[in-house]
Scaffold this motif. Sequence first.
Motif, PDB file in Angstrom:
ATOM      1  N   VAL A 389       0.864  -1.182   0.000  1.00 48.70           N
ATOM      2  CA  VAL A 389       0.000   0.000   0.000  1.00 48.70           C
ATOM      3  C   VAL A 389       0.896   1.227   0.000  1.00 48.70           C
ATOM      4  N   ARG A 390       0.752   2.054  -1.026  1.00 49.89           N
ATOM      5  CA  ARG A 390       1.603   3.239  -1.177  1.00 49.89           C
ATOM      6  C   ARG A 390       0.725   4.485  -1.343  1.00 49.89           C
ATOM      7  N   LYS A 391       1.290   5.614  -1.007  1.00 46.74           N
ATOM      8  CA  LYS A 391       0.633   6.898  -1.259  1.00 46.74           C
ATOM      9  C   LYS A 391       1.021   7.352  -2.665  1.00 46.74           C
ATOM     10  N   MET A 392       0.032   7.526  -3.526  1.00 41.73           N
ATOM     11  CA  MET A 392       0.276   7.848  -4.932  1.00 41.73           C
ATOM     12  C   MET A 392      -0.403   9.176  -5.298  1.00 41.73           C
ATOM     13  N   MET A 393       0.188   9.863  -6.248  1.00 42.66           N
ATOM     14  CA  MET A 393      -0.348  11.157  -6.688  1.00 42.66           C
ATOM     15  C   MET A 393       0.055  11.393  -8.144  1.00 42.66           C
ATOM     16  N   ASN A 394      -0.836  11.987  -8.911  1.00 38.87           N
ATOM     17  CA  ASN A 394      -0.527  12.324 -10.296  1.00 38.87           C
ATOM     18  C   ASN A 394      -0.127  13.784 -10.434  1.00 38.87           C
ATOM     19  N   LEU A 395       0.783  14.055 -11.357  1.00 39.24           N
ATOM     20  CA  LEU A 395       1.061  15.420 -11.816  1.00 39.24           C
ATOM     21  C   LEU A 395       0.508  15.546 -13.225  1.00 39.24           C
ATOM     22  N   SER A 396      -0.343  16.542 -13.443  1.00 39.09           N
ATOM     23  CA  SER A 396      -0.903  16.814 -14.764  1.00 39.09           C
ATOM     24  C   SER A 396      -0.311  18.127 -15.260  1.00 39.09           C
ATOM     25  N   SER A 397       0.405  18.079 -16.354  1.00 42.66           N
ATOM     26  CA  SER A 397       1.097  19.271 -16.847  1.00 42.66           C
ATOM     27  C   SER A 397       0.663  19.592 -18.272  1.00 42.66           C
ATOM     28  N   SER A 398       0.766  20.850 -18.628  1.00 41.99           N
ATOM     29  CA  SER A 398       0.496  21.298 -19.998  1.00 41.99           C
ATOM     30  C   SER A 398       1.682  22.115 -20.487  1.00 41.99           C
ATOM     31  N   PHE A 399       1.956  22.009 -21.793  1.00 39.53           N
ATOM     32  CA  PHE A 399       3.103  22.693 -22.389  1.00 39.53           C
ATOM     33  C   PHE A 399       2.702  23.339 -23.706  1.00 39.53           C
ATOM     34  N   ASP A 400       3.421  24.396 -24.066  1.00 38.74           N
ATOM     35  CA  ASP A 400       3.246  25.081 -25.341  1.00 38.74           C
ATOM     36  C   ASP A 400       4.085  24.335 -26.378  1.00 38.74           C
ATOM     37  N   HIS A 401       3.411  23.658 -27.321  1.00 40.94           N
ATOM     38  CA  HIS A 401       4.123  22.807 -28.270  1.00 40.94           C
ATOM     39  C   HIS A 401       4.942  23.604 -29.278  1.00 40.94           C
ATOM     40  N   ARG A 402       4.745  24.907 -29.344  1.00 40.55           N
ATOM     41  CA  ARG A 402       5.569  25.737 -30.228  1.00 40.55           C
ATOM     42  C   ARG A 402       6.978  25.891 -29.675  1.00 40.55           C
ATOM     43  N   VAL A 403       7.100  25.741 -28.347  1.00 34.36           N
ATOM     44  CA  VAL A 403       8.372  26.008 -27.675  1.00 34.36           C
ATOM     45  C   VAL A 403       8.961  24.746 -27.048  1.00 34.36           C
TER      46      VAL A 403
END
Length: 429
Positions: A389-403
């Motif tokens: 049993v582990r503590k889990m968390m997601n990171l949701s990221s967004s990026f500018d695909h031009r850069v």
Amino acid sequence: MARVPFRLPDIGEGIAEAEIVTWHVQVGDRVEEDQPVADMMTDKATVEMAAPVSGRVIELAGVVGDQIAIGSTLVVFETEAEPAAESDLGPAEPQAPVPFVPSEVEGHATSAAPAARVSTSLDTNGEKGNSDARKVLASPAVRQRARELGVDLADVLPAAGERIKHSDLDAFLKYQGGLKYQGGAAPSAPARTTVASQDEIEEIKVTGLRRRIAENMAESKRRIPHFAYVEELDVTAIEALRQAMNAARGERPKLTMLPFLIRAIVKAAADFPMVNARYDDEAGVVARHSAVHLGMATQTDAGLSVPVIRDAQGFDVWGLAAEIVRLADATRRGKAKREELSGSTITLTSLGALGGIVSTPVINRPEVAIVGVNRMVERPVVIEGRIEVRKMMNLSSSFDHRVVDGMDAAKFIQAIRRLIEVPALLFAD
């Protein structure tokens, strides 16, 4: 008696106009010099305007939500003494000013304006140049909407008074296929045999910070080709460290997960400078920053704001915790300084316990990356063939695909993951 116009001064570099968010006075009020008269919002901050003279308010330049051009008349005062030089009361009128049309302000009517005082070039709504169009009275917001819809306001008759409102424009659009409607009157609808619903509709004008958010988010999605990247983190070890540090914190602020994540972003950004950047797409220039000025999405009663932790790389986790509390409190109370609300190079956003499993955050333009924190949960995980049993968390990221290329974005988030899952690395030089 002397008539003294107070023109909206230049309240920020590159600012062409500001929105009226609060009137502190009404027509007929007696004010003293330096007394607040209005709060004006730009895309940078809200600025309080103070009376440059003592006197009586005789005209106000619009209602809450109206946009006023820099240099245009904001308030007209009547004073007993001779007026000061016009340069002391604001900049000169711009070459193409927003026409000053006195109107009702928060339920208090101002004096009616003669038609001759209205700028012909703007009051024709950019359409027909007939004599009727020159007498059209409408707020800047109604004029802008009419221009976008291709409607000549000279063809729209107000239902009440002389000023065209959004409701008049709505009625015109609904019945424009028939005769020009008179004063908002519309053909009667046929009788209905069904029972009418008890639908109560509350119309709320989008103004102030909420309108800025709407404009900024729409512009970000329109101009930036977003792509999302989501990664799962095992936060068991760093949660244990956080709880141990809080148990021995003494008088220091309580640590949440955010200071550790900011520390991880700062360290990872040193190896991925393309994500810690601002993109001027009009000039075609990407400005990569060596310092991390971290935007921290903060919910307020008025909407979402993004105060900035400047030089975040210079703080330890305790310092970050204190700065998060200070900035969030100042922002929610409307006391954050202008420089604390602009200039971020990358943003962190979190909904805390409401963070969900995955999100797709909108980039805070002109930045090129944003990292979102999702909810932490306990669940079974397979580790080297055994279930724990582990503590889990997601990171949701967004990026500018031009850069930012997809590979660089993935490596950046993976670097953050490693720093969080092996927390000793956060404190290593």
